[in-house]
Every structure is written in structure tokens, then in C-alpha cells.
Design an enzyme around this catalytic site. Structure first.
Site, PDB file in Angstrom:
ATOM      1  N   ASP A  95       0.721  -1.345   0.184  1.00  0.00           N
ATOM      2  CA  ASP A  95      -0.103  -0.070   0.120  1.00  0.00           C
ATOM      3  C   ASP A  95       0.828   1.219   0.002  1.00  0.00           C
ATOM      4  OD1 ASP A  95       1.030  -0.331   2.555  1.00  0.00           O
ATOM      5  OD2 ASP A  95      -0.884   0.470   3.584  1.00  0.00           O
ATOM      6  N   GLU A  96       2.049   1.115  -0.423  1.00  0.00           N
ATOM      7  CA  GLU A  96       2.821   2.417  -0.595  1.00  0.00           C
ATOM      8  C   GLU A  96       3.687   2.451  -1.951  1.00  0.00           C
ATOM      9  OE1 GLU A  96       5.064   3.279   3.808  1.00  0.00           O
ATOM     10  OE2 GLU A  96       5.134   1.161   3.048  1.00  0.00           O
TER      11      GLU A  96
END
Lengths: 383, 368
Positions: A95-96
Site C-alpha cells: 500500500d505504498e
């Protein structure tokens, strides 16, 4: 992304919204918290906490199992949104990602405007909130994105790097771990400003050659270049803790096959190659052992990982004691794509590999194609 | 058992025995070498059950008999002794005494009874056929380097030997390149199904061969047998399905390039210095009467070299693992060689300018 797993659960299950959601093991079992919503965090729950502790802190919490498949699906969607903004994307976790927006102001407007658009797109397409950090380099962008979570947007303008750094705590510097923090505290260094007063040789004497160089640069807002290129994954691994300790070889084999499938999928997805396979086993008394072997060629199929891992397992396991956990992985992963050598003959393993690649690419697009022997697990997932 | 023998003579044979004996740590009868004196002949035997060796040397023997001793130590002892004749005698207490003549040295090595020693594989004499040593050694040399060392592809871990239409041929491949050599055979009445021969025995044959005269060869379902003058070898075979190699030999290739072999090797050696060492990819470009070898641009730098050749055709660049070029070039026995190709992603063939019955096929790598 903000509280990524828990937020997805809240989007998928509207009744969870505004309530403490804890993703991970079920209370009463002995796993840990994988992720939790901000509501749960206010009870003192945090990830990696034993689930029993989380339950005693937050009895009103909604405890849900990890649905990795779904999170990966959302992750891919978000990464595709990023692709609409720039081709220069470096994903660093599920998620980054870093987006290099150099020279896109004509297209999207100011960095801040761009970030707002990005956040709006993500919210529109997934219902999730993201925190964005804008800065002249990756180190600062990462620090900025963590600065005002959730739903944050922080910009560090060129020239204001030092001023910004002086407002944050030492432990907020990305890459500065607990151990270094403790070392620095022992030398009475507790702020970024103090850190900056030390010259490079001194820092290197205190924290080692590369550690010192990192601190010297980071305290000046200079990106030490941790993610300056492709991500250098050294290993890919996965492990399973049994719900109750087991010595049933069939179920252990089943887990190994499942893990092999996951590892091969991840290798194929990224186009990585590895020759080294390792396993990890943990007995009831927490005695942990690992074993590894290197093949003469990069692994090509799930079967190849599984057969090799099973061989290692049979050598390492005493055959009578119960196991708490088995893990499997590949190391010395080659992330740089080597040019392909054209083959004279296709052997059966190559043919299997071709089929598997096709299956994996279907799976990457959201299809649930899987090995028949792993079907039970899929059923569990979709429950 | 009692015999006397010259040091150098026996060392030569015992060191071959030691190569065959399994080097595993646990000591067993298989770590031993068998010595059998009969009349004025000493028979020496060694085996790891997969490969076996038997040789006969002349000695002065006063008592016949046989025994086995730990080969590794036996060889070390022999090597340490002064030059000259050595007397070996079997003592009643199950030990072999080793005593150089006219010296006050004596070694007593514990032995294991010879009847415990495993039988060597055997085949009847009429199954053997003759082939010139030089031809056979050439065949080994032209192919053995192409064998795969990938144990998961065990069926490519040896050299494929085929005997059909009065032609004996050897093929080796690792799935990316292939080497082939054939030679006419006059063993008209000999037939056997093709077999895959492990490299260990082929290397031994190369070592034992003088390159002159003939050697005798026999093959059955499980083993290959080789006889030199007084030496006999056998080896098990690799069971498995060798790939259908005939299918991948290009029937025709569009273009031919003739080039000085040594000039090309030297250029390859230089350019390969800057070739990326994991993929070993080198680029070979054919221009009119010129070959350009080049490396990829890397952090270290780039290398490029031109070699003149005779070639007429369209400019073509092919990417190859440079080792797959260097290895066949080293063994091709001709001043000039011919490179045949069709296009960038098809196999290239390397042959000597004068036909010698062999060729080497190499699959390219991706260009980008």
C-alpha cells in the site's frame, strides 16, 4: 494508504464503519493483529500485538480474518491509478509507492493540486483514504506522508527541508530504527537538530560506517538513496502458524504446497528469479530451524519449489514432534531481468512453467484459478 | 601373497584406482583396492559400483594370493617411498607389509579379505568392437563440454552414444547448445540401443588413452565396457530419455561466415572481459566481411572488437552466451571455421572449414 487492510474491511462491510476493526487471528486463537482501524488504535491496539491482548483491550472490536487476496486486488487497482499519473512509480509495499512527478506540472498543476487529484481518484475508485507526502526526494516524501495520517497531505518545499526536519521527532526519520535511536540516546542525542551538529566521522564512529552516513544525510534532508532505483528484494517468503500444533504430515505437506504456490506467484508476478529455496520449522517449544538449498537453475514451477521444500522438510523435521509453524521462501532473488536464453528443447518443467504463468496471469487479473488440492483454502477465503 | 614391483609402475595404476574409488567419508570395502598376484601378474581392481577398473601389470611373484587395502593410504605410502623396487607381502595377521628393498622402512596396512570385494560388471568378449583411440577421444573432446551439469536434467548429464548405419555418433547438450560428432564404424555386426554415458568414465578414458591403436568397446542395457591393452573399465549408464536431438539440428541455414579460429577466440576473450558475468551475453554482428563483437554498455564500460571474415549477406546481430562460442572454438581442430546462421533468434552452427564429422549448435539469447 491509511490502515489499509482495516479500511478495506470497512469499505466492503459498511456496518463496520466508525467501529474498531481488527484484522488478524480470531480471539481465542493465538495469532496476532495484522492491521487495525484508527478506531481500534485509540484502544491501544496495534499491529503485531497478540490477538488475546487486543481482545482484552478492545472487547467491542470487530475481529475479522485476513483476506490477502482482496487486499492485493485493491492494491493492484491503486497501483494502476498511480500509473495514470506517472510511469515513474516505485512500489515499496502493498500500500505504498513513490511517484516521481518531475515535469508534470503542465499536466496536473502544482504538486499540491496533483496530490489532491490523486487522493480524490483513490477515494472515488476504492472508497479509501490515502496520505500523501510531497518533497524534493523520497526520504522526505515518506516522512511527510507519515506526518499527518490519516487522510493527510503534507508538502515539504525545496529550501524548507531543514526547518521541517527540526519539527519532527528523531524516531520519525524513516529508516532510523529502535536500536539506532537507543544508541543516539545513550550519547544524549535526542533531536534532529542535535544530530546535525555531529560530523560524518563522529557519526560513523558511533553507529558504523553505513549507519553513520545514513544519519548524516538524513538529518540534512538528503536522500541516502535507499530506494533510488529498483527495489532490491533479497528474499520472498511466507509462513503459516497452525491453529493447533500438528505432526500430521499430510496437512503439513498441504501447507507447503500452498506456500509454494504463493511464492511462485509472487516470483512470476514480478518477473524475479531465484535458485535458493529455504524452509523454516518451529516446534511446539519454539525451537526454530531453517534449511536451504540452491538449485543449479532458477526455480520454474510451484512443483519445483514444493518438491525441493518437501525434501528439505523431510531432512529437517524429526518426524515425531509437533510443529507450530512452517515457513517457506526463496532467497538471493534476482530482481534484475537477465536476458532470456532461448532453449533447444522444452522439457516438462518448462511446459508446466508455461501453463503456470498463464494461470498466474489470470489470477493477477482477479480470477480464482488455483490448484485443485488447494481448493479448500480458497473456500475458506471466500467464506 | 608375496610380490615385488617397481614403484612407478604400481603408482601409475593405483592412482587411477583411487580416482574411481568413492571419496565418501565412511570407510568400507569400497574404499579399498583389490590386489591379486597370480604367477607373474598382479591384477588391481577398484570400483564404486557405478564405475569399475581392472588392470594387470607384470611383477615378480613368489606366492599367489589376494587381499584388499585402504586405497587412499596405500597410495600415499607408495608416493612417499624412495624410488626403486618394493616388496609386498601378505602377513598371517591380515596385514599387508610394504617394504622397499634395501631400505629400513616397513609399513603394515590392515586389510579386508578379497572374497568380500564386489564383483566387477562383465560382458562376453564377443560383444566388443574396435575403434581407433584417436577417433574415440576426438568424439569425447568435441562433445563432453556441452553436457549439462543441472542434476534435475539428469538425462542430459552424459554423452549420448548411438550406433546406426555403420556410424558411431556422440551427442551432448545442456538444452541451450548441442555438440555432435560422428565417425564411420566397421563393427557391422554390432547393434545396441543408444545409451547415455556419464562424463566420469569418458574423462577416465581420455586419461588412459595413449591416442594410438584401438580400444575395444561394448555396450549392454546397463553398462558400457572399455578395454585398452591391459586395462578394463566399466561404467553404469544414465537411464532416461535423451531429447530428440535430430529435430533441433537445422536442415539448412541461410548464411555462412568464414573466419580465422584463433583470431575469433582472442577477440572473444578480450570483449568478454566487459561482458555481464551472470548472463555472459555478447553481441556478434555480421557485416560485409567483418564480424563485430561487442559487450553491453555497463557501469564498468563497454568493449568492441572487429575481426575480418568472409561474409556476404544482410547485417545481422545475434546475442549469445560467449562461453557457448569459446568452448567449441577451443576444440574445433582447424585454422578457419564456418559460422552458419539464418536470423537473430535461430540457432547458429559452428563447423571446421574442412568437414571432420562434427558440429556445434548454439541457441542465441534475447537481443534486448
Amino acid at each position: 494508504m491509511d490502515a489499509f487492510y482495516a479500511s478495506i474491511e470497512q469499505v466492503d462491510n459498511p456496518e463496520y464503519r466508525g467501529r474498531p476493526v481488527i484484522v488478524g487471528a480470531q480471539p481465542g486463537s493465538r495469532g496476532v493483529v495484522s492491521a487495525c482501524s484508527y478506531e481500534a488504535r485509540s484502544f491501544g491496539v496495534h499491529s503485531a500485538m497478540p490477538i488475546s491482548e487486543a481482545f482484552s483491550l478492545c472487547r467491542s472490536g470487530i475481529f475479522v480474518p485476513v483476506r490477502m487476496h482482496r487486499y492485493q486486488e485493491v492494491s493492484r487497482l491503486i497501483m494502476r491509478i498511480f500509473d495514470d499519473f506517472t510511469p515513474l512509480k516505485f512500489q515499496i509495499s502493498i500500500d505504498e509507492a513513490f511517484l516521481d512527478m518531475t515535469g508534470t506540472d503542465k499536466l496536473f498543476g502544482t504538486p499540491k493540486k496533483t496530490a489532491e487529484k490523486l487522493k480524490a481518484s483513490i477515494r472515488e475508485e476504492t472508497g479509501l483514504t490515502a496520505s500523501v507526502g510531497i518533497a524534493p526526494n523520497r526520504l522526505l516524501a515518506k516522512i511527510a506522508s507519515d506526518h499527518n495520517k490519516p487522510d493527510g497531505l503534507v508538502e515539504i518545499k525545496k529550501g524548507t527541508e531543514i526547518d521541517f526536519l527540526d519539527t519532527i521527532r528523531l524516531k520519525d526519520i524513516w529508516g532510523l530504527g529502535k536500536k539506532t535511536l537507543k544508541t543516539l540516546q545513550d550519547y544524549n542525542i535526542t533531536t534532529v537538530k542535535q544530530l546535525r551538529t555531529l560530523d560524518l566521522p563522529t557519526l560513523q564512529q558511533l553507529t558504523g560506517k553505513s549507519g553513520g552516513a545514513f544519519l548524516y544525510n538524513a538529518s540534512r534532508g538528503i536522500d541516502p538513496g535507499m530506494y533510488s532505483g529498483e527495489r532490491k528484494t533479497k528474499s520472498i517468503s511466507s509462513e503459516t502458524t497452525f491453529s493447533t500444533d500438528t505432526k500430521d504430515k499430510e496437512s503439513i505437506k498441504h501447507i507447503l504446497l500452498d506456500l509454494s504456490d504463493q511464492i511462485m506467484f509472487r516470483l512470476t508476478e514480478h518477473g524475479y528469479k531465484s535458485k535458493t529455496i529455504f524452509i523454516k520449522i518451529r516446534y511446539t517449544d519454539f525451537t526454530t530451524m531453517t534449511a536451504q538449498t540452491t538449485l543449479p537453475h532458477p526455480v520454474r514451477t510451484t512443483d519445483e519449489i514444493f518438491t525441493t521444500a518437501l525434501g528439505l522438510f523431510e531432512k529437517k523435521w524429526d518426524g515425531v514432534s509437533s510443529l507450530r509453524l512452517v515457513g517457506l521462501g526463496v532467497s538471493s532473488v534476482e530482481v534484475k531481468k537477465l536476458p532470456d536464453q532461448i532453449q533447444l528443447f522444452m522439457d516438462t518443467e518448462d511446459q508446466k512453467s508455461k501453463v503456470e504463468k498463464a494461470v498466474f496471469s489470470l489470477r493477477a487479473k482477479g480470477s480464482r484459478v488455483t490448484k485443485a488440492s488447494l481448493l479448500n483454502k480458497e473456500a475458506r477465503f471466500n467464506r | 601373497m608375496k610380490f615385488t614391483c617397481n614403484k612407478d609402475l604400481i603408482i601409475k595404476e593405483i592412482s587411477i584406482a583411487q580416482e574411481i574409488i568413492s571419496s565418501r567419508n565412511s570407510i568400507s570395502i569400497l574404499s579399498n583396492v583389490l590386489l591379486e598376484a597370480d604367477g607373474n601378474t598382479l591384477t588391481i581392481r577398484a570400483t564404486d559400483l557405478k564405475v569399475g577398473f581392472e588392470t594387470k601389470i607384470p611383477v615378480d611373484s613368489t606366492h599367489s594370493g589376494s587381499t584388499t587395502v585402504y586405497c587412499d593410504k596405500f597410495l600415499s605410502i607408495l608416493r612417499s617411498l624412495p624410488d626403486g623396487d618394493i616388496e609386498f607381502s601378505y602377513l598371517d595377521d591380515n596385514r599387508l607389509m610394504i617394504k622397499p628393498l634395501f631400505n629400513k622402512i616397513d609399513f603394515k596396512l590392515k586389510s579386508i579379505n578379497a572374497d568380500k570385494y564386489p564383483e566387477l560388471q562383465n560382458i562376453s568378449d564377443d560383444k566388443y568392437f574396435q575403434i581407433p583411440q584417436k577417433e574415440f577421444i576426438d568424439m569425447i573432446s568435441q562433445t563432453i563440454f556441452s553436457v549439462s551439469d543441472d542434476e534435475t536434467r539428469y538425462y542430459m548429464n552424459g554423452v549420448y552414444l548411438e550406433h546406426e548405419n555403420n556410424t558411431l555418433s556422440m551427442v551432448a547438450t545442456d538444452g541451450r547448445r548441442l555438440s555432435f560428432m560422428k565417425t564411420p564404424s566397421n563393427a557391422e555386426n554390432v547393434t545396441f540401443d543408444p545409451v547415455i554415458i556419464p562424463t566420469k568414465i569418458l574423462q577416465l578414458i581420455r586419461k588412459l588413452s595413449t591416442g594410438e591403436g584401438n580400444l575395444s568397446l561394448a555396450v549392454n542395457e546397463n553398462n558400457i565396457f572399455i578395454k585398452f591393452n591391459n586395462q578394463k573399465l566399466f561404467s553404469n549408464l544414465i537411464k532416461g530419455q535423451f531429447p530428440n536431438y535430430k529435430r533441433v539440428i537445422p536442415e539448412t541455414q541461410e548464411y555462412t561466415v568464414e573466419v580465422q579460429r584463433v583470431a575469433l577466440i582472442e577477440a572473444l576473450k578480450r570483449v568478454s572481459l566487459l561482458v555481464e558475468q551472470k548472463s555472459r551475453r555478447i553481441f556478434i554482428t555480421f557485416l560485409e566481411n567483418t564480424i563485430i563483437l561487442s559487450s553491453e554498455e555497463s557501469e564498468i564500460g563497454i568493449a568492441k572488437e572487429e575481426v575480418s571474415c568472409s561474409f556476404i549477406g544482410p547485417e545481422t546481430t545475434i546475442a549469445l552466451n560467449y562461453l557457448y562460442l569459446v568452448e567449441p572454438l577451443r576444440v574445433i581442430d582447424d585454422d578457419t571455421i564456418i559460422i552458419k546462421f539464418t536470423e537473430a533468434n535461430k540457432a547458429i552452427t559452428l563447423v571446421p572449414t574442412t568437414d571432420k564429422g562434427y558440429f556445434h549448435i548454439v541457441m542465441p539469447m534475447q537481443l534486448d
